[in-house]
Write an enzyme that holds these catalytic residues in place. Sequence first.
Site, PDB file in Angstrom:
ATOM      1  N   THR A 136      39.929  38.534  44.557  1.00 37.36           N
ATOM      2  CA  THR A 136      38.596  38.574  43.941  1.00 37.36           C
ATOM      3  C   THR A 136      37.700  37.550  44.637  1.00 37.36           C
ATOM      4  O   THR A 136      38.197  36.582  45.210  1.00 37.36           O
ATOM      5  CB  THR A 136      38.779  38.206  42.448  1.00 37.36           C
ATOM      6  OG1 THR A 136      39.480  39.259  41.809  1.00 37.36           O
ATOM      7  CG2 THR A 136      37.482  37.910  41.733  1.00 37.36           C
TER       8      THR A 136
ATOM      9  N   VAL B  50      39.612  47.042  32.977  1.00 36.42           N
ATOM     10  CA  VAL B  50      38.652  46.004  33.359  1.00 36.42           C
ATOM     11  C   VAL B  50      39.318  44.660  33.100  1.00 36.42           C
ATOM     12  O   VAL B  50      39.885  44.449  32.022  1.00 36.42           O
ATOM     13  CB  VAL B  50      37.336  46.134  32.558  1.00 36.42           C
ATOM     14  CG1 VAL B  50      36.401  44.969  32.861  1.00 36.42           C
ATOM     15  CG2 VAL B  50      36.647  47.455  32.879  1.00 36.42           C
TER      16      VAL B  50
HETATM   17  N1  GLY Z   1      40.710  38.625  38.329  1.00 34.52           N
HETATM   18  C1  GLY Z   1      40.437  39.943  38.683  1.00 34.52           C
HETATM   19  C2  GLY Z   1      41.048  40.943  37.823  1.00 34.52           C
HETATM   20  O1  GLY Z   1      42.080  40.688  37.209  1.00 34.52           O
HETATM   21  O2  GLY Z   1      40.534  42.040  37.735  1.00 34.52           O
END
Ligand code: GLY
Length: 297
Positions: A167, A196
């Site tokens: 990310t 999500v």
């Molecule tokens: N930290 C990104 C996710 O878990 O979608």
Amino acid sequence: MRPVLIVHGGAWEIPPVAVSACRAGCRRALDAGLPILDGGGSALDAVESAIVALEDDPIFDAGYGSHLNLRGRVQLDAILMEGATLNAGAVAAVERVRNPICLARRVLEASPHVLLVADGAEEFAREQGIALCEPEDLVAPSQRQAWLRCREAGHSSAAHFPSQQGTVGAVAIDGAGRIAAGTSTGGTCCKYPGRVGDSPLIGCGCYADDEAGGASSTGWGEGIMKIVMAKTAIEMLRAGRSPQEAADGSIRLLSQRVKGTGGLILVDRQGRVGASFSTPNMAFAYRDATGAVVIAP
Ligand code: GLY
């Protein structure tokens, strides 16, 4: 105050072969954001520009080159937050937007909402003049190959591991003391369609408050959500901890309370930075208030 920008490209086990690309990607993100800050621009503009550079780089799990979900499609999440007003804009599960951080910016500035998802977010993009792409335009050949390997191996966690990416996020404080933070992701490898994680959730994937500081998270989203990690870090700053203590304290909480791994970058209202992670590496870079530039790993 001399402006400060810190960016990350995720906390994960970065293989030696990917280290130079991660460093170069973080450097390009600094190069995208710092001229804005040095020219008297806002932290919000600098964070958005830095994250666009990271989204466009296929070495990271954001924008083009993100992980594919179980159906073999890219679904993107992003958030941008402004510390002066506590306004935030976020989008989740979008499949036709190259730079979801720019759509998050439109949600922040041109809608009464904080979070728009899926079709509705894409409809809003169209209304705002953001061109929609084909879902396939977000798929990098390396990620299609990785997805085929994962599918072949029955989606075991051992199969996902080698195709891990990170990310992305950024936090800045500008010359006027305004703080902004943002985060963008393609989520986890072969995630369930519609899943999500923490990234687009205010307080989890990012938080910014001019009265304390700004933070952006990376790592295992299901764990980060449970400890509301970005806001937790900001509250540690408010309680008087240094940025490094707050970053370390949040990552320790993630590990001890929910057995999660991840990373966090922080800037406090004095322009001091902090960065912490519990994974083998985190890709990150910053220019601090003294002008020193650090790039890791
Ligand atoms: N930290 C990104 C996710 O878990 O979608």
